[in-house]
Scaffold this motif. Structure first.
Motif, PDB file in Angstrom:
ATOM      1  N   VAL A  68       0.834  -1.203   0.000  1.00  0.00           N
ATOM      2  CA  VAL A  68       0.000   0.000   0.000  1.00  0.00           C
ATOM      3  C   VAL A  68       0.871   1.256   0.000  1.00  0.00           C
ATOM      4  O   VAL A  68       0.649   2.190  -0.791  1.00  0.00           O
ATOM      5  CB  VAL A  68      -0.967  -0.011   1.206  1.00  0.00           C
ATOM      6  CG1 VAL A  68      -1.609   1.352   1.414  1.00  0.00           C
ATOM      7  CG2 VAL A  68      -2.034  -1.076   1.022  1.00  0.00           C
ATOM      8  N   ALA A  72       1.287   3.962  -3.068  1.00  0.00           N
ATOM      9  CA  ALA A  72       0.951   5.364  -2.812  1.00  0.00           C
ATOM     10  C   ALA A  72       2.123   6.276  -3.166  1.00  0.00           C
ATOM     11  O   ALA A  72       1.924   7.369  -3.723  1.00  0.00           O
ATOM     12  CB  ALA A  72       0.547   5.552  -1.353  1.00  0.00           C
ATOM     13  N   SER A 103      -3.738  11.011  -0.161  1.00  0.00           N
ATOM     14  CA  SER A 103      -5.148  10.666  -0.398  1.00  0.00           C
ATOM     15  C   SER A 103      -5.315   9.281  -1.010  1.00  0.00           C
ATOM     16  O   SER A 103      -6.406   8.719  -0.957  1.00  0.00           O
ATOM     17  CB  SER A 103      -5.793  11.730  -1.293  1.00  0.00           C
ATOM     18  OG  SER A 103      -5.162  11.755  -2.554  1.00  0.00           O
ATOM     19  N   SER A 104      -4.267   8.707  -1.579  1.00  0.00           N
ATOM     20  CA  SER A 104      -4.398   7.373  -2.165  1.00  0.00           C
ATOM     21  C   SER A 104      -4.227   6.254  -1.135  1.00  0.00           C
ATOM     22  O   SER A 104      -4.654   5.138  -1.393  1.00  0.00           O
ATOM     23  CB  SER A 104      -3.389   7.186  -3.297  1.00  0.00           C
ATOM     24  OG  SER A 104      -2.072   7.199  -2.798  1.00  0.00           O
ATOM     25  N   PRO A 106      -5.772   5.667   1.922  1.00  0.00           N
ATOM     26  CA  PRO A 106      -7.023   5.029   2.360  1.00  0.00           C
ATOM     27  C   PRO A 106      -7.728   4.245   1.243  1.00  0.00           C
ATOM     28  O   PRO A 106      -8.311   3.196   1.486  1.00  0.00           O
ATOM     29  CB  PRO A 106      -7.903   6.201   2.813  1.00  0.00           C
ATOM     30  CG  PRO A 106      -6.990   7.333   3.020  1.00  0.00           C
ATOM     31  CD  PRO A 106      -5.816   7.110   2.136  1.00  0.00           C
ATOM     32  N   VAL A 107      -7.646   4.760   0.023  1.00  0.00           N
ATOM     33  CA  VAL A 107      -8.280   4.050  -1.103  1.00  0.00           C
ATOM     34  C   VAL A 107      -7.570   2.727  -1.348  1.00  0.00           C
ATOM     35  O   VAL A 107      -8.215   1.675  -1.493  1.00  0.00           O
ATOM     36  CB  VAL A 107      -8.256   4.935  -2.374  1.00  0.00           C
ATOM     37  CG1 VAL A 107      -8.774   4.166  -3.579  1.00  0.00           C
ATOM     38  CG2 VAL A 107      -9.051   6.208  -2.147  1.00  0.00           C
ATOM     39  N   LEU A 108      -6.232   2.751  -1.376  1.00  0.00           N
ATOM     40  CA  LEU A 108      -5.482   1.517  -1.591  1.00  0.00           C
ATOM     41  C   LEU A 108      -5.654   0.547  -0.430  1.00  0.00           C
ATOM     42  O   LEU A 108      -5.686  -0.666  -0.626  1.00  0.00           O
ATOM     43  CB  LEU A 108      -4.001   1.844  -1.790  1.00  0.00           C
ATOM     44  CG  LEU A 108      -3.646   2.564  -3.085  1.00  0.00           C
ATOM     45  CD1 LEU A 108      -2.210   3.053  -3.036  1.00  0.00           C
ATOM     46  CD2 LEU A 108      -3.874   1.657  -4.272  1.00  0.00           C
ATOM     47  N   ASN A 109      -5.765   1.085   0.767  1.00  0.00           N
ATOM     48  CA  ASN A 109      -5.970   0.233   1.941  1.00  0.00           C
ATOM     49  C   ASN A 109      -7.280  -0.534   1.829  1.00  0.00           C
ATOM     50  O   ASN A 109      -7.368  -1.690   2.229  1.00  0.00           O
ATOM     51  CB  ASN A 109      -5.945   1.091   3.204  1.00  0.00           C
ATOM     52  CG  ASN A 109      -5.893   0.259   4.462  1.00  0.00           C
ATOM     53  OD1 ASN A 109      -5.413  -0.865   4.455  1.00  0.00           O
ATOM     54  ND2 ASN A 109      -6.389   0.821   5.541  1.00  0.00           N
ATOM     55  N   GLY A 110      -8.314   0.111   1.282  1.00  0.00           N
ATOM     56  CA  GLY A 110      -9.588  -0.574   1.097  1.00  0.00           C
ATOM     57  C   GLY A 110      -9.567  -1.564  -0.059  1.00  0.00           C
ATOM     58  O   GLY A 110     -10.304  -2.553  -0.051  1.00  0.00           O
ATOM     59  N   LEU A 111      -8.742  -1.310  -1.070  1.00  0.00           N
ATOM     60  CA  LEU A 111      -8.693  -2.187  -2.228  1.00  0.00           C
ATOM     61  C   LEU A 111      -7.880  -3.454  -2.009  1.00  0.00           C
ATOM     62  O   LEU A 111      -8.225  -4.523  -2.488  1.00  0.00           O
ATOM     63  CB  LEU A 111      -8.114  -1.448  -3.437  1.00  0.00           C
ATOM     64  CG  LEU A 111      -9.004  -0.369  -4.063  1.00  0.00           C
ATOM     65  CD1 LEU A 111      -8.240   0.346  -5.174  1.00  0.00           C
ATOM     66  CD2 LEU A 111     -10.265  -0.991  -4.619  1.00  0.00           C
TER      67      LEU A 111
END
Length: 113
Positions: A68, A72, A103-104, A106-111
């Motif tokens: 992650v 990022a 900002s990427s 949290p998005v990558l953490n969810g993906l």
């Protein structure tokens, strides 16, 4: 661990400034509680019965966390380079880099599962 001196007296293992170190009972010399280590199953340092087991350190970051953060960072660098090539100042490119990377996460953490 006690050793015998030249005249038969017991001597402690000298630590910092000659102070005697105490080792917890049931632990090998390299194994300390809370140090993030675990024993390798079936492994001994000398291959002899009764020899202490080898200790392997835990990784600092898991593979998922490393993936992650590295992704990022790549996204941030790409955004920063594109902002700089678009004719913006260096400070603006750095700001775009940090914003995109931050900002990427949290998005990558969810993906990434």
């Amino acid at each position: 661990m006690k050793e015998t001196g030249p005249h038969g007296e017991e001597q402690g293992v000298a630590g910092w400034h000659g102070a005697e170190r105490r080792r917890p009972v049931g632990r090998s010399p390299g194994q300390v509680r809370g140090a993030g280590t675990r024993a390798v199953p079936g492994g001994s340092s000398a291959g002899e019965p009764g020899a202490p087991e080898r200790v392997r350190a835990e990784p600092l970051l898991s593979v998922r966390t490393t993936l992650v953060l590295l992704t990022a960072a790549v996204i941030g660098v790409v955004a920063g380079v594109l902002a700089f090539l678009a004719g913006g100042p260096v400070a603006g490119a750095v700001l775009a880099d940090l914003t995109a990377a931050g900002s990427s996460v949290p998005v990558l953490n969810g993906l990434v599962r």
